[in-house]
Design a protein around this motif. Structure first.
Motif, short mmCIF file in Angstrom:
data_model
loop_
_atom_site.label_atom_id
_atom_site.label_comp_id
_atom_site.label_asym_id
_atom_site.label_seq_id
_atom_site.Cartn_x
_atom_site.Cartn_y
_atom_site.Cartn_z
N GLU A 166 -1.86 -4.88 -13.34
CA GLU A 166 -3.19 -5.20 -12.82
C GLU A 166 -3.16 -6.60 -12.24
O GLU A 166 -2.38 -7.45 -12.67
N GLN A 179 0.89 -1.15 0.00
CA GLN A 179 0.00 0.00 0.00
C GLN A 179 0.93 1.21 0.00
O GLN A 179 1.54 1.52 1.03
N SER A 206 -1.01 -2.44 -4.40
CA SER A 206 -0.25 -2.90 -5.56
C SER A 206 0.36 -4.26 -5.26
O SER A 206 0.61 -4.61 -4.10
N ALA A 218 -8.02 -2.92 -5.76
CA ALA A 218 -7.23 -2.61 -6.96
C ALA A 218 -6.77 -1.15 -7.00
O ALA A 218 -5.69 -0.86 -7.51
N ASN A 219 -7.58 -0.26 -6.46
CA ASN A 219 -7.24 1.16 -6.50
C ASN A 219 -6.26 1.58 -5.41
O ASN A 219 -5.54 2.56 -5.57
N ALA A 220 -6.24 0.86 -4.29
CA ALA A 220 -5.42 1.28 -3.15
C ALA A 220 -4.14 0.48 -2.96
O ALA A 220 -3.21 0.96 -2.32
N ASP A 259 -12.78 -3.18 -6.45
CA ASP A 259 -12.18 -1.92 -6.93
C ASP A 259 -11.40 -1.22 -5.82
O ASP A 259 -10.37 -0.61 -6.08
N ARG A 260 -11.87 -1.32 -4.60
CA ARG A 260 -11.18 -0.70 -3.47
C ARG A 260 -9.77 -1.30 -3.33
O ARG A 260 -8.80 -0.58 -3.10
N PRO A 308 -2.99 -3.52 -18.36
CA PRO A 308 -4.32 -3.45 -17.71
C PRO A 308 -5.27 -4.47 -18.33
O PRO A 308 -5.24 -4.72 -19.53
N GLU A 321 -17.49 -4.03 -7.47
CA GLU A 321 -17.45 -2.78 -6.71
C GLU A 321 -16.55 -2.92 -5.48
O GLU A 321 -15.76 -2.02 -5.18
N TRP A 356 -11.32 -5.99 3.57
CA TRP A 356 -11.59 -5.81 2.13
C TRP A 356 -11.53 -7.15 1.42
O TRP A 356 -12.37 -7.46 0.57
#
Length: 106
Positions: free
Chosen positions: A84, A12, A74, A70-72, A67-68, A102, A64, A46
């Protein structure tokens, strides 16, 4: 494939959340023992939620929820960060697939 024995890292930003010690490669999935750091506790729910939604076949809600992650976070291969990934963690195990590009919208 040459993945067994590799160590992948869940990050993170600059903080290590845990290491994945790869012990099984069934392309496109890699599996391994997950060794969390104390910081993983902040995001463990999560992964619990996303896995529960996937197992319940609530795919729209899963997307949905995931996504939290994947977005926050690595995922870092021995050669560096991947573009990705789809990662599940439960009971000391991690399984994932990844791409250097991606994922396309299907």
């Amino acid at each position: 494939m040459g993945f067994e024995g590799e160590v992948w890292r869940l990050m993170q930003q600059e903080e290590l959340l845990g290491d994945i010690m790869i012990d099984d490669a069934d392309f496109p999935w890699l599996n391994g023992r997950f060794v969390p750091t104390p910081a993983f506790g902040e995001v463990k729910s999560w992964f619990d939620e996303s896995l529960a939604l996937m197992e319940a076949e609530e795919y729209e809600r899963f997307d949905e929820s995931y996504d939290r992650i994947a977005n926050a976070l690595s995922l870092v291969a021995p050669s560096g960060p991947v573009a990705e990934f789809l990662l599940h963690i439960a009971d000391g195990r991690a399984w994932f697939r990844w791409s250097d590009e991606p994922f396309g919208d299907a």
